[in-house]
Each structure stands twice: as C-alpha cells, then as structure tokens.
Design a protein around this motif. Structure first.
Motif, PDB file in Angstrom:
ATOM      1  N   GLY A  35      61.339  46.233  64.576  1.00 11.11           N
ATOM      2  CA  GLY A  35      60.744  45.288  65.244  1.00 11.11           C
ATOM      3  C   GLY A  35      61.355  44.598  66.310  1.00 11.11           C
ATOM      4  O   GLY A  35      61.124  43.450  66.967  1.00 11.11           O
TER       5      GLY A  35
ATOM      6  N   ALA B 237      58.003  46.387  70.403  1.00  9.68           N
ATOM      7  CA  ALA B 237      56.899  46.539  69.757  1.00  9.68           C
ATOM      8  C   ALA B 237      55.980  47.679  70.271  1.00  9.68           C
ATOM      9  O   ALA B 237      56.467  48.119  71.497  1.00  9.68           O
ATOM     10  CB  ALA B 237      56.324  45.112  70.024  1.00  9.68           C
TER      11      ALA B 237
ATOM     12  N   SER C 141      54.189  36.786  63.999  1.00  6.06           N
ATOM     13  CA  SER C 141      54.524  36.141  65.287  1.00  6.06           C
ATOM     14  C   SER C 141      55.902  36.997  65.328  1.00  6.06           C
ATOM     15  O   SER C 141      56.734  37.241  64.564  1.00  6.06           O
ATOM     16  CB  SER C 141      54.683  34.838  64.816  1.00  6.06           C
ATOM     17  N   GLU C 142      56.265  36.687  66.552  1.00  2.79           N
ATOM     18  CA  GLU C 142      57.968  36.991  66.983  1.00  2.79           C
ATOM     19  C   GLU C 142      58.916  36.359  66.027  1.00  2.79           C
ATOM     20  O   GLU C 142      59.879  37.117  65.541  1.00  2.79           O
ATOM     21  CB  GLU C 142      58.058  36.649  68.368  1.00  2.79           C
ATOM     22  N   ARG C 143      58.688  34.981  65.599  1.00  4.13           N
ATOM     23  CA  ARG C 143      59.540  34.266  64.997  1.00  4.13           C
ATOM     24  C   ARG C 143      59.678  35.156  63.476  1.00  4.13           C
ATOM     25  O   ARG C 143      60.569  35.475  62.993  1.00  4.13           O
ATOM     26  CB  ARG C 143      59.205  33.198  64.775  1.00  4.13           C
TER      27      ARG C 143
ATOM     28  N   ARG D 258      58.864  38.068  62.642  1.00  5.38           N
ATOM     29  CA  ARG D 258      59.107  39.308  62.592  1.00  5.38           C
ATOM     30  C   ARG D 258      60.428  39.273  62.644  1.00  5.38           C
ATOM     31  O   ARG D 258      61.409  39.987  61.725  1.00  5.38           O
ATOM     32  CB  ARG D 258      58.624  39.982  63.755  1.00  5.38           C
ATOM     33  N   THR D 259      61.278  38.299  63.330  1.00  7.31           N
ATOM     34  CA  THR D 259      62.573  38.134  63.147  1.00  7.31           C
ATOM     35  C   THR D 259      63.144  37.665  62.055  1.00  7.31           C
ATOM     36  O   THR D 259      64.003  38.301  61.319  1.00  7.31           O
ATOM     37  CB  THR D 259      63.057  37.237  64.428  1.00  7.31           C
TER      38      THR D 259
ATOM     39  N   ARG E  63      70.139  39.272  68.303  1.00 10.45           N
ATOM     40  CA  ARG E  63      68.767  39.298  68.182  1.00 10.45           C
ATOM     41  C   ARG E  63      67.966  40.265  67.064  1.00 10.45           C
ATOM     42  O   ARG E  63      67.377  40.061  66.313  1.00 10.45           O
ATOM     43  CB  ARG E  63      67.901  39.337  69.530  1.00 10.45           C
TER      44      ARG E  63
ATOM     45  N   THR F  86      66.491  34.366  65.373  1.00  9.09           N
ATOM     46  CA  THR F  86      65.097  34.110  66.177  1.00  9.09           C
ATOM     47  C   THR F  86      65.411  33.551  67.576  1.00  9.09           C
ATOM     48  O   THR F  86      66.101  33.141  68.027  1.00  9.09           O
ATOM     49  CB  THR F  86      64.329  33.081  65.482  1.00  9.09           C
ATOM     50  N   ARG F  87      64.423  33.670  68.440  1.00  7.17           N
ATOM     51  CA  ARG F  87      64.303  32.966  69.699  1.00  7.17           C
ATOM     52  C   ARG F  87      64.793  31.712  69.884  1.00  7.17           C
ATOM     53  O   ARG F  87      65.664  31.110  70.662  1.00  7.17           O
ATOM     54  CB  ARG F  87      62.845  33.181  70.361  1.00  7.17           C
TER      55      ARG F  87
ATOM     56  N   ARG G 109      63.803  41.021  74.924  1.00  6.52           N
ATOM     57  CA  ARG G 109      63.246  41.880  73.613  1.00  6.52           C
ATOM     58  C   ARG G 109      64.634  41.974  73.012  1.00  6.52           C
ATOM     59  O   ARG G 109      65.646  42.394  73.885  1.00  6.52           O
ATOM     60  CB  ARG G 109      62.645  43.032  74.254  1.00  6.52           C
TER      61      ARG G 109
END
Ligand code: ATP
Ligand code: MG
Lengths: 232, 839
Positions: free
Chosen positions: A59, A62, A79-81, A83-84, B290, B295-296, B382
């Motif tokens: 992840g 992508a 969502s990106e979050r 997935r993180t 990351r 998280t972001r 990314r």
C-alpha cells in the motif's frame, strides 16, 4: 503450517511509470494468490518489478488498476488513511536498503513501530528485548544504526518488521547487501521468526539459496507472475 | 517523549548549524517587532503619563489663543460663578544648568483636588508644615521639585539656583520636595512654583496658560461655564487635547511598525526556507515513517509540531532580544519625537505583556504558517522510500508558473487597492506588502529563466565546470528559491528605503535652502524676543532688513491648528514656494485681504486647496479665512497655516516675536553683526543666534537623525536575509554531500569544488540583487508617492542615484559570497569516501 486460506489475493494488477513522454509498463494484468502461513520467493531480473510489486501490496504505492485483497479486505478500495492504518497493524516490511531511522537507537527504531501500534511501553520493552535477543543484538540496543555493520542493521530491520506481529511480512532483497554466510543467517532467522508467528511472507530475491528455503517460488516476467519452472 | 518525535527532532539536533540559523532568523524577526512596539509604546506611555500627571484630575481645560486666558476670567468664575473645582495654571519651559524642565505655576489653594504632588511634602523644616507653605506663597522664585530632580540637579533643600526663561535669568530657591504619590518618572522634569513666579518668568502677568476644570458628568455644568466664556476662549476636554497632541506622532509610529513587519516578513521567508529544507532533507525518513504506517495527518502534525517548537524557542529568544533592542531603539524614537513633534522624556522602558505577546504570537504564527506548506507537501508524499530528487525538482518547476500567477494577482490587488483607498495609511501599507509579496512570488520564475540562459552562456565560455555551477542554481531551485526571494526582498528594502530617504533628503535640502534666506537667525529658547531688543537690532549697523516670525497653536473642539505668522523683510516672501498660485496676486491678498496660505500637508490632510476657506479661533470668535495658495513644506506636523503679521494684528493683540531673520547689508560681516547683537542684548536677553549655514546643517542633522532608526531596522532585515542565505547554502551543501563526493571521486580537486560552491552562492546573490532592483524601485515609488503622502502629506520627486543600485548588487552578491565560504570549505574538505557512505 501452510493451509489453503488465501491471505493475499491480487487480481489484474497493472502499474506503469510515466517518464517524460514515455510510458514504462512494469506490472501488467498480474493476478496471484498467497496463502496463510506460506513463504514465497519472488524472483526476476533486475528491473522486472519486484520492488514495485511489494510496494503495491503493502500500500505504499498504488496500482493503476486491479484489486488487492488481504484477509478478505479490499485494500485498493480503502482511503489512504485506512490503508495506512492497515499497513501499520498488519504488514511488516524489510527493505532492500535497511531504511532504519538514523536518528534513533536500535531499540527506539523498534519502539517506534510499537508506539505507532499503541503497544504499552512496558509490554513494548519486553518485546524489544525478546526480539533483539532473537536477532542476537541484545547488547547493541543503545547503538545508533550508523555504527552497525550491514548484517547487524539488517537484523535490526527484521526485528522492526516483526515487532508488531504482522500477518504479512514483505522482504525486499533482505540479503542483497550481505555476504553469503551472513545472508544465510539473516534469512533463516527471518524464516524461523515468520513461521513461529504463522505469518505469510513474500521475499524478493536473486538468491537461489533463499528460493530453496521457500514453500513456493514465483518469477516476475513481462509484468506477470509465473511459477518458477525449476521449482515445484 | 514519543519515539516518533525523537526520530524527527534527532535530525535537527544532528545539524546544529542549521537549527541555530533557523532559530536566529525567527529570533531577529520577532525581536524587531517587539523592539519597535516597546519603543513606540514607551514613548507614547511616557508622554501620556506626563500629560496625565500635569493634567491631574482635570476633566476639562479652558484655553485661549497665544496670549493665554485672562486672569479675570478665573476670578469671575470663582467669585461670581461660585465655582470651586477650577484651578489656574501657568506653564512653560525653563532651563536649569542646561537641562530643560517644565514649570507648573499653580495656585496652591486651588490645587488640592487636582494634583496632590503640588503640595509640599518635606520642606526646610523637614516636616510638612505651614512655614514651607508660607515660603512657597511669599518667597519669589520658591520652587518645589521631586527629590529625584533635586538629586539630578545636585540641589539641597534651601539652596539657591538660577533658572533661564526666554533668555533671561531669574533667581530661584528650592524650598522643599513634592509629595511623591504620583509616579516619580512622570515628575522627572517638573518644577512646581507659585503662579505669580511663573507669570513673572514667562512674561505673562495677568494671564494664565489655562484653567483646569473638574466637571461632573452632566452636561449642564459645561453649559453654564460655556455661557461665561468670552469669544476665542474654549472649554476643551483634557483627554481630547492630549489625544490630538499624541495623534501627531501616530503616522511616524505606524511607519516604524510597518518596517518591523517587513523584517518579520523576511523572517517568515527564512523560516519557511529552513522548515521546508529540513523536510526535503528528511524525505527519506518521512518515507520510512509513512511506510511504517504513519498516516498523512500524523505526518502533517509531526512537521507542524516541529515548526511550532522551533517557533516557540526562536520567539522566546526573540522576545528577550527584543526587550534589549527596544531599549536601544527607544533612545532613537524618543529623540525623533522630540525633534519632530512634542517634548517627551522617557525614563522608563515600559514593557507591556501585550507587546511581548504580540511578538511571540507573530513569531510562532509565522513559523506555523511557514511550516504548513512543507507539511502539506510531505504528507502528500507517496510513502515511497526515496522520492527521486529529479521528480521533486520537476514538481517544483511545474509549480513556478502558478506561483508567479498568484504573485501577479497579489500585485494586481495592490494596484486596485491603491486608488480606491483614499488617504488610508493602513491600506497604503497593505498595498505595499501585497506588491512586495506579489513581486517576490515572481522571482523564482525569473531566476529559473535567467539561470538557464546563463548556463548556456557559461557553458560556451567557461566549459563544463562553469555550466555545472550556474545550472546548479536552477537545478536546486526547490531549495535555493526561497533563500533567493528572502535576500531579494531584504535588499530591495534597502534600495527602496535609500532611494526614498535620498529623494526626501534632496527635497528637504532644496526646501531648506530655499526657505532660509536670511543671513542670521535669532531667537530665544522657549519664549519670545523682547520687542525693544528687536527694534534695536534692526538699527544696528550692517543690518539691512529684518523678517520676523511667530508660531502659535490655536485650539478648537475639532483639533489644533499650527499658525505661523510672518512679517516679510525687504526681499519679500521668496522663501515660500507656492505650489498652486501665482506669486504676485497671492502675496497681495496675503498682506492686504487677510488671506492665508496652507502648507501642503495641511491641504492634503484637510482636503482644502486654493479658493477654499478655513476657520480659526480668534479673540473675536471663529473666523473664516480665504486660502490664497498652498506652499511647500516638509514640517512633520499636521500642517501649518501661514498668516501675515497684518492679518494677525487685526484679530490678536499680540506683538510677540519668536524669532527674526537678519539680512545683512552689502559688505557686512556676519561675525561682527552677531558680536554687536550679543553686546546690545547683554543684560536683557541671551540670544540664540545661528548663521544660515548652521541652521541649515542643524535641520539636515535632525532630518538624518529621524532616519537613523529606519537604517537600523533595514540593516537588521538584511542581517536576517544573510543568515537565511548562509543557512540555505549550508543545507544545500549538506544535501549535496554525496554529489560533491562523487565529483571529488571522479577527479575534481578540493579547490575546484570549493570555488564551484562559492561561485554558485555568489551567483545566487547576484540573481537576488538583480531581482531586488526593480522591486526596490517599486518600493521607493510606493514609499514616496503613497506612504509618505498618506502619512505626512508630503510630495516629492523621486531621484535615483545609480550608486544605490550598484551598492545593492554588491551587497547581495557580497553577502552571498561570504555566506558561501564556509559551506565551500566544508564541501572541499569532506573526505569523499565518508560523504558517499552518508545517507
Ligand atoms: N518512481 C519511479 N519512476 C519511474 N520508474 C520507476 C519508478 N520506480 C520504478 N521504476 C521502474 O520500474 C521498473 C521496476 O523497478 P523495480 O524497482 O520494481 O525493479 P526490481 O525488480 O525491484 O529491480 P532490482 O532487482 O534491481 O531491485 C524499473 O525499470 C524502474 O526503472
Ligand atoms: Mg528492487
């Protein structure tokens, strides 16, 4: 410990890179399954896309299209979050170039992962001791990465990848920088630890020795995964 | 501390140089803001404090024109009107041992409810007793002062001393010290005497400077007093009088504040530079974090928290430095206020928690904002492990046009604001900041274009190394761009300010040269000339003509007006430059028809011009005067009305003359005439005489003194920018350590590498300088045509000395070359093997 439950299901993955006007296709309509508890060796020429595939599975990259399911969850739809957070909890990654945090001691590098997973400090310290003992670096816990040798750094990276008992361990040429004997040690260590926890491991490697230790060997060719002919 | 923070702070601690420079940038930016605020508010507070001390409990004051209030009015109000809460005051300035002190002449019986400190505390008989009281009333020249003043003057109770008022000496006697319930700072320059002594000293027999009044809140009381006042006498609120005096210096202080904001703006660029650099250099680390599952949002918070921590530490030091710097600036600011506006003695530095808080919040806020952009950048990565350098540069370059467009939009907004905002100074300053910002945002595109072009040229003539050097600048624009912008803005400020000051100085020089036509100027400090002495001077051999002037303030409820009364000498009014009318007709109506002239600032501020009328408070009540013309003047006050002596005489019964201009007869030597004047004034008044040359020099000296503080501020801004360049050169060198190592490994000598780094830095400086020139000229234009006009109403031509432009280029190139030396040394002396291993 290998059973027939699919842990990772890849369907029709594609990934290409844009470089200037040129489109460089690395993964093309790739599908594969990985099962609970198995260790798979991933082979392929340099530049065939092994690192890319592992990045996509974890992840941190992508796919352009296709689906990745892990334990039945579609991570490409997350969502990106999410997935993180999923990665934080379930995936351990050993990188080609160690990627230890240079500003943290050996112990703190591992503690970082534990803290991200909200493991209590006391429990975390126990786990760190246990892991460092397992990789044979209990006495180096306060050292900074830059004073360790390559093999030692790689063992720390392994301990870090396994600290939070992930379901899946992805290792990108974990022995690429090591001499044969050390590579052997590191790999058997990694294999043993993963097997102990019942996790699934995918190892990208050029080494035949590594391949020999795995349950299966897959080869990346032209963006596709095929079963290695020299192996069962 | 969570390990996460350790991981990221650990990086900063490993690069103390970079950390230190970033902190220093924030620190100086904050310090300048705090310092200017402290200097401004301390001067203002000192003035308000002394006004409040002098006004005491008075809610209102009765004032009249130049002659003062008739004593009879006081008697009438008290006896016939039965008013108790009023007190007569005669005040003025005297000098004792060369020190200027304010005399407060009071009626000690009326005083009690107004000013406690005018009552004797300890007297000759060492107790508060009737005899000190009696002495105060009966002994001529009996003085009370605070014990601090007595110590300063070296006087003991019971000692005689001499005061000088309007060039005449009077005996005085210290009979006791004042009750010091009031703050001693405010009493630092006050002498309390009986009203009769003060009237004697200031030649005001039968007159009062004002009558202090304590009115209950209801309107009826004011109305009953108003009914008793003769025309030309006004009842004004004490507070509004104080306000209208302090207002004079507002524009001056606003300008200083704007200068300090400029320093912060430059500081913010640098903070942005440092933080984004730190982020760029750690993109590997951020990638790892990351990948490990940060998280972001967590990444974003991590970086912003780090910026905030930097901001807090830097701002804390900045506040401390600011307090110190504020004390230094205070001397300059209060000096200028004394030179230009009103007398203020600042003995205390008032450090209000608010100024500290404002500086602190500005620093932390600026850092937070500056950290925001790189934080957004980084959290968008990314989580790939090493974002390729080239990708990053490409992305930056792709952003350049949008950044420049945003800049153009800001500049366009400024150009829209300017014509729409009338006379608002704040809007003018906002527009100036928008212009600076807008232009600054266009700089990276220009740098990119120029360095690509230059790389081609350098390649053709200097070979691969030269090409590499020049090309390196645009190839590392994501890291050098902001430093270039910061340096350019700082240097442009020096261009803008020096062009403005120089144009201004030229204009003032012309104006002074034109206005000062007499050969010798004669006056007395803080008073008027003896009319008989003036007549005698006119008779002296060698004196051809005499012109005279008188300066008065007329007060009305709407505010104060400064009026300058002139009596021309033979040659006429050549010294007054008319801006909008023809001379002959103007001077005719000025002398014969009772018309007045207004100075340019007056016309601007009150929106009047030739042909309109203005109203002045005369002993016959408010009168309308026709404005015959506007004349050039660079006095710093709100503006001046010029009136002829004939007109003045028609309304005011005041023959006082403040100063005269002496025109010498052909062949007369100014030294000998001055000698003669000194002789005949002996025993009458000691005169202050200045030759034309001396007065001109003095005026320019005061002018220059006013701009010392501006100089200090912009040099600080330049200092901040140099720190920024040094910081980014160091960081750049650090980041390129591997690249340099490879260059060394493939055979570049340390010397070659060192010169490459130094030259690159110098080239960056040159580019900044080139960008600074147009921005600086733009700034000069705004300062001259908008800011000065809106602040003071002045108009002047812009004059551009080429030397300023060259200096600016030399400054920025030199600063950058200097800043490049240490990084060059480090690059050259690094062992390639070690550097290559380093991550
Ligand atoms: N960010 C990127 N941008 C452009 N191209 C990339 C990027 N990342 C990888 N590639 C390209 O994708 C291809 C596959 O790269 P990848 O790193 O996955 O290969 P690999 O099989 O891991 O090779 P090795 O065995 O040498 O590690 C390469 O040709 C590489 O150039
Ligand atoms: Mg790889």
């Amino acid at each position: 410990m290998v059973n027939s439950n699919v842990q990772i299901r890849l369907s029709h993955l594609s990934r290409s890179f844009q470089e200037g006007a040129q489109q460089h296709v690395v993964l093309q309509d790739l599908s594969a399954n990985f099962y609970e508890g198995e260790t798979v060796a991933l082979r392929g020429r340099s530049g065939s896309g092994k690192s890319t595939l592992l990045n996509v599975i974890s992840g941190i990259d992508a796919p352009d299209s296709g689906r990745i399911e892990i334990a039945g969850l579609d991570i490409t739809a997350m969502s990106e979050r999410d997935r993180t957070l999923f990665r934080r909890l379930h995936i351990g990654f050993v990188y080609q170039a160690f990627n230890l945090v240079p500003t943290l001691t050996v112990a703190d590098n591992i503690r970082l992962v534990l803290q991200l997973n909200k493991v209590e400090d006391a429990e975390g310290s126990r786990r760190i001791r246990e892991l460092l003992t397992a990789v044979g670096l209990a006495d180096r816990r306060h050292s900074y990465p830059d004073v360790l040798s390559g093999g030692e750094q790689q063992r720390v990276a392994i301990a870090r990848a396994l600290a939070h008992r992930p379901r899946i361990v992805l290792a990108d040429e974990p022995t690429g920088n090591l001499d044969d004997d050390t590579a052997d040690d590191v790999l058997s260590l990694l294999g043993d630890l993963v097997r102990q926890e019942g996790g699934t491991m995918i190892v990208a490697t050029h080494s035949a020795k590594v391949a020999a230790r795995s349950d299966r060997v897959l080869e990346l060719q032209n963006g596709q995964l095929i079963a290695d002919s020299r192996h069962g | 501390m969570p390990v996460l923070y350790k991981a990221s702070f650990g990086y900063l601690l490993r690069h103390p140089w970079q950390l230190g420079l970033a902190l220093l940038g924030i620190c100086i930016g904050v310090a300048v803001i705090v310092a200017v605020d402290i200097a401004n508010s301390s001067s203002r507070k000192a003035f308000l404090l002394s006004m409040n001390t002098i006004n005491g409990e008075a809610s209102h004051q009765i004032v009249a024109g130049p002659g003062g209030v008739d004593e009879e009015l006081y008697v009438h109000l008290r006896v016939a009107g039965g008013m108790r809460n009023i007190a007569p005051i005669v005040t003025g300035y005297v000098s004792v041992d060369g020190q200027t002190l304010q005399v407060l002449g009071v009626d000690v019986f009326a005083e009690r409810t107004f000013r406690a400190y005018t009552q004797p505390a300890t007297g000759r008989r060492s107790t508060l007793n009737e005899s000190t009281f009696g002495e105060f009333l009966t002994k001529p020249g009996a003085v009370l002062m605070s014990s601090a003043v007595a110590t300063k003057l070296g006087l003991a109770i019971g000692e005689d001393f001499t005061i000088t008022s309007a060039g005449r000496d009077y005996p005085a006697l210290l009979i006791g010290t004042t009750q010091s319930s009031s703050s001693s700072a405010a009493l630092a320059n006050i002498l309390v005497v009986d009203i009769a002594s003060a009237q004697h000293w200031f030649d005001k027999i039968g007159h009062l400077s004002r009558i202090d009044v304590r009115l209950p809140a209801d309107q009826g009381a004011a109305a009953s007093i108003l009914a008793e006042l003769p025309p030309g006498t006004e009842l004004l609120s004490a507070e509004s009088r104080t306000r209208s005096i302090t207002e004079m210096s507002t524009a001056f202080m606003t300008n200083l504040t704007a200068m300090s904001l400029l320093a912060l703006l430059i500081g913010t660029f640098l903070i942005y530079n440092s933080v984004s650099f730190a982020v760029l250099q750690r993109r590997g680390l951020i990638g790892v974090l990351r990948a490990l599952g940060l998280t972001r949002r967590e990444t974003f918070s991590l970086i912003v928290a780090e910026g905030a921590a930097l901001g807090i530490v830097g701002a804390l030091f900045g506040v401390l430095l600011g307090v110190w710097l504020g004390e230094q600036l205070l001397l300059l600011v209060s000096q200028s206020i004394n030179d230009l506006y009103f007398r203020v003695t600042v003995t205390n530095v008032t450090v209000s928690p608010l100024s500290l808080l404002v500086g602190f919040v500005a620093g932390v806020g600026a850092t937070g904002l500056a950290a925001m952009v790189p934080a957004i950048e980084a959290s968008g990565y990314r989580p790939q492990l090493s974002l390729a350098r080239s990708v990053l540069e490409r992305r930056t370059r792709r952003l350049l046009p949008s950044i420049a467009l945003a800049g153009l939009a800001a500049a366009a907004l400024a150009l829209i604001i300017l014509p729409l905002s009338g006379t608002s100074l704040v809007a003018g300053l906002t527009a100036m900041f928008l212009l600076i910002l807008g232009f600054a945002l266009c700089i990276p595109v220009m740098v990119d274009t120029v360095s690509r072009l230059a790389a081609g040229v350098a390649g053709r003539f200097g070979g691969a190394t030269a090409r590499l050097t020049v090309r390196g600048v645009s190839a590392s624009l994501s890291r050098t761009g902001v430093a270039i912008v910061a340096l350019a803005v700082a240097v442009s400020a020096t261009v803008g300010v020096s062009v403005m000051v120089d144009s201004f100085r030229l204009a003032v020089n012309d104006w002074i040269g034109n206005s000062l036509r007499a050969d010798i100027y004669v006056g007395v400090p803080g008073g008027s000339l003896d009319p008989e002495l003036v007549r005698d001077i006119a008779q002296l051999p060698g004196v051809a003509e005499i012109s005279s002037s008188r300066r008065i303030w007329l007060e009305m409820p709407q505010g104060r007006t400064r009026v300058l009364i002139l009596n021309r000498a033979g040659p006429g009014y050549g010294g007054v430059e008319l801006l909008d009318a023809e001379a002959e007709e103007t001077w005719r109506s000025f002398e014969a028809d009772g018309a007045v002239l207004v100075s340019e600032p007056y016309a601007y501020r009150n929106a009047v011009a030739r042909g309109s009328t203005l109203s002045l408070n005369t002993p016959l009540g408010p009168q309308a005067f026709n404005i015959a013309a506007t004349y050039r003047s660079y006095d710093a006050n709100q503006g001046t009305v010029l009136m002829s002596r004939t007109t003045y005489r028609r309304y005011w019964h005041d023959e006082a003359i403040d100063s005269i201009g002496v025109y010498l007869a052909a062949g007369a030597a100014s030294q000998s005439v001055m000698e003669r004047m000194r002789e005949i004034s002996k025993g009458r008044q000691s005169l202050l005489m200045r030759s034309n040359r001396e007065l001109r020099d003095l005026s320019l000296q005061i002018f220059d003194r006013t701009f010392v503080i501006t100089d200090v501020l912009y040099w600080l801004a330049v200092g901040v920018a140099i720190i920024g360049i040094l910081g980014s050169m160091l960081a750049l060198q650090l980041e390129r350590a591997r690249e340099f190592a490879i260059l060394r490994a493939i055979g570049m000598t340390p010397w070659q590498l060192g010169s490459m780094v130094t030259l690159q830095s110098g080239f960056i400086g040159l580019l900044s300088g080139l960008a600074a020139l147009p921005l600086g000229l733009l700034m000069a234009w705004v300062l001259i045509d908008v800011i000065n006009r809106r602040s003071f109403g002045w108009q002047m031509d812009m004059s551009i000395a080429p030397s300023f432009l060259l200096t600016a280029l030399a400054l920025s190139t030199g600063a950058a070359l200097m800043a490049g030396l240490y990084p060059a040394y480090r690059a050259a002396s690094a062992r390639p093997a070690l550097a290559m291993r380093e991550e």
